[in-house]
Write a protein that holds these residues in place. Structure first.
Motif, mmCIF file in Angstrom:
data_model
loop_
_atom_site.group_PDB
_atom_site.id
_atom_site.type_symbol
_atom_site.label_atom_id
_atom_site.label_comp_id
_atom_site.label_asym_id
_atom_site.label_seq_id
_atom_site.Cartn_x
_atom_site.Cartn_y
_atom_site.Cartn_z
ATOM 1 N N ALA A 103 -12.271 6.620 -3.591
ATOM 2 C CA ALA A 103 -11.624 5.692 -2.663
ATOM 3 C C ALA A 103 -10.128 5.975 -2.585
ATOM 4 C CB ALA A 103 -11.868 4.250 -3.105
ATOM 5 N N PHE A 104 -9.516 6.253 -3.727
ATOM 6 C CA PHE A 104 -8.096 6.597 -3.741
ATOM 7 C C PHE A 104 -7.852 7.889 -2.977
ATOM 8 C CE2 PHE A 104 -4.836 9.231 -5.918
ATOM 9 C CZ PHE A 104 -3.714 8.524 -5.524
ATOM 10 N N GLN A 152 0.825 -1.207 0.000
ATOM 11 C CA GLN A 152 0.000 0.000 0.000
ATOM 12 C C GLN A 152 0.861 1.259 0.000
ATOM 13 O OE1 GLN A 152 -2.124 1.034 3.665
ATOM 14 N NE2 GLN A 152 -3.986 1.357 2.444
ATOM 15 N N TYR A 202 -6.996 1.278 -7.176
ATOM 16 C CA TYR A 202 -8.321 1.707 -6.737
ATOM 17 C C TYR A 202 -9.246 1.833 -7.942
ATOM 18 C CZ TYR A 202 -6.107 2.716 -2.272
ATOM 19 O OH TYR A 202 -5.424 2.595 -1.087
ATOM 20 N N GLU A 203 -10.445 1.301 -7.815
ATOM 21 C CA GLU A 203 -11.386 1.340 -8.931
ATOM 22 C C GLU A 203 -12.070 2.694 -9.051
ATOM 23 O OE1 GLU A 203 -14.113 -1.856 -8.567
ATOM 24 O OE2 GLU A 203 -12.586 -3.422 -8.798
ATOM 25 N N ALA A 247 -5.173 6.903 -9.740
ATOM 26 C CA ALA A 247 -5.938 6.061 -8.823
ATOM 27 C C ALA A 247 -6.017 4.629 -9.328
ATOM 28 C CB ALA A 247 -7.342 6.639 -8.636
ATOM 29 N N ARG A 290 -9.532 9.192 -0.517
ATOM 30 C CA ARG A 290 -9.629 8.968 0.929
ATOM 31 C C ARG A 290 -8.371 8.279 1.461
ATOM 32 N NH1 ARG A 290 -14.977 7.611 -0.459
ATOM 33 N NH2 ARG A 290 -14.434 5.377 -0.478
ATOM 34 N N ALA A 291 -7.938 7.250 0.744
ATOM 35 C CA ALA A 291 -6.750 6.519 1.191
ATOM 36 C C ALA A 291 -5.503 7.400 1.138
ATOM 37 C CB ALA A 291 -6.554 5.272 0.330
ATOM 38 N N ARG A 332 2.646 1.783 -3.369
ATOM 39 C CA ARG A 332 1.743 2.330 -4.381
ATOM 40 C C ARG A 332 1.449 3.807 -4.120
ATOM 41 N NH1 ARG A 332 -2.053 -3.120 -4.667
ATOM 42 N NH2 ARG A 332 -0.951 -4.080 -6.458
#
Length: 292
Positions: free
Chosen positions: A94-95, A61, A89-90, A84, A97-98, A64
């Protein structure tokens, strides 16, 4: 455990890190990684954690996120959605946030104005994990003649945590001057030891090889010369943020055993392969210790 067995074990674990670097776009499950190391999948997650101080999932993680952050801050040829997807990440949300949870900034804010100090702190565990299993031998060092090389230099002065601000300015200057990395070799000179130099006195010289006349401009780019002469050379693969461990090996282990004497010019490096642009996303650096 004999030294030979230990070295073999460490080599198998380093092989996993190399595989991760080269296959960030692919499936990096525990089954895959344990197969790369040729260890039982039932024990590999504990072996990885014991060796590198974090889980394999967390390591992947962070690797990346590191690649994504470079693309955001230092390149303009990919949008956030593409970055992303490359990070696994799809959905961009979501990307985002991460990325915010990891680095402390939204991807768009990081691209516009990176907080490099927070970035370094967030990715320090990744650098520490890589360094923990980085071992060199005297046979890894070669001695060769380095040719005198004229360069354009941009000097970073001040807190080393902000060096990437200078890197970005130098990248922009190189592009405008037609001296991109594919044209002009890239060097860095290390006049200071960051472990002992106060942040406000830290200095680092970013260099691009060129025979063109360089006139000092508002940015502060000047003409310089990397002097020719004998150098001890150690190739470093996979880590570009922290070269202190290989530098320490050269000074503590190789130099006393070699019988050589250092020359009156600082340690410097040439960046051969650039993460994440190099083939298979590999960082390759030759570290030069000038000797008499």
């Amino acid at each position: 455990m004999t030294k030979t067995a230990l070295e073999n074990y460490q080599a198998r674990m380093r092989r996993v890190l190399d595989h991760i670097d080269r296959h960030l776009d692919e499936n990096l499950s525990l089954d895959i990684l344990s197969g790369v190391a040729a260890f039982s999948k039932h024990h590999f997650h504990r072996q990885f954690g014991a060796t590198f101080g974090m889980s394999a999932h967390r390591f992947v993680q962070l690797a990346r996120m590191k690649r994504a952050s470079y693309r955001l801050a230092l390149r303009d040829d990919a949008n956030v959605t593409e970055i992303a997807l490359d990070a696994g990440y799809e959905a961009p949300d979501a990307f985002a946030r991460a990325f915010r949870e990891c680095v402390g900034q939204a991807p768009s804010a990081f691209r516009k104005s990176p907080d490099w100090e927070s970035w370094l702190a967030a990715l320090e565990p990744l650098d520490r994990a890589r360094s923990a299993n980085m071992a060199y031998s005297l046979n890894d060092v070669t001695v060769r003649e380095f040719p005198a090389t004229p360069v354009a230099i941009l000097t970073h002065r001040g807190d080393p945590a902000r060096v990437y601000e200078t890197v970005r300015r130098f990248i922009d200057w190189r592009r405008a001057a037609g001296l991109g990395r594919e044209i002009a070799a890239t060097f860095t000179i290390f006049p200071c030891d960051p472990r002992t130099t106060p942040p406000e006195e830290f200095r680092l010289d970013l260099c691009a090889a060129t025979n063109r006349p360089i006139e000092t401009d508002a940015l502060g780019v000047t003409a310089g010369l990397l002097p020719g002469g004998r150098c001890a050379v150690l190739r470093v693969i996979g880590s570009s943020e922290n070269l202190e461990r290989p530098a320490l090996f050269l000074y503590r282990d190789w130099l006393p055993a070699s019988g050589e004497e250092p020359r009156d010019f600082p340690l410097f490096c040439q960046r051969i392969g650039f993460y994440p642009d190099a083939p298979e996303h590999e960082t390759i650096i030759d570290l030069f210790l000038p000797i008499i």
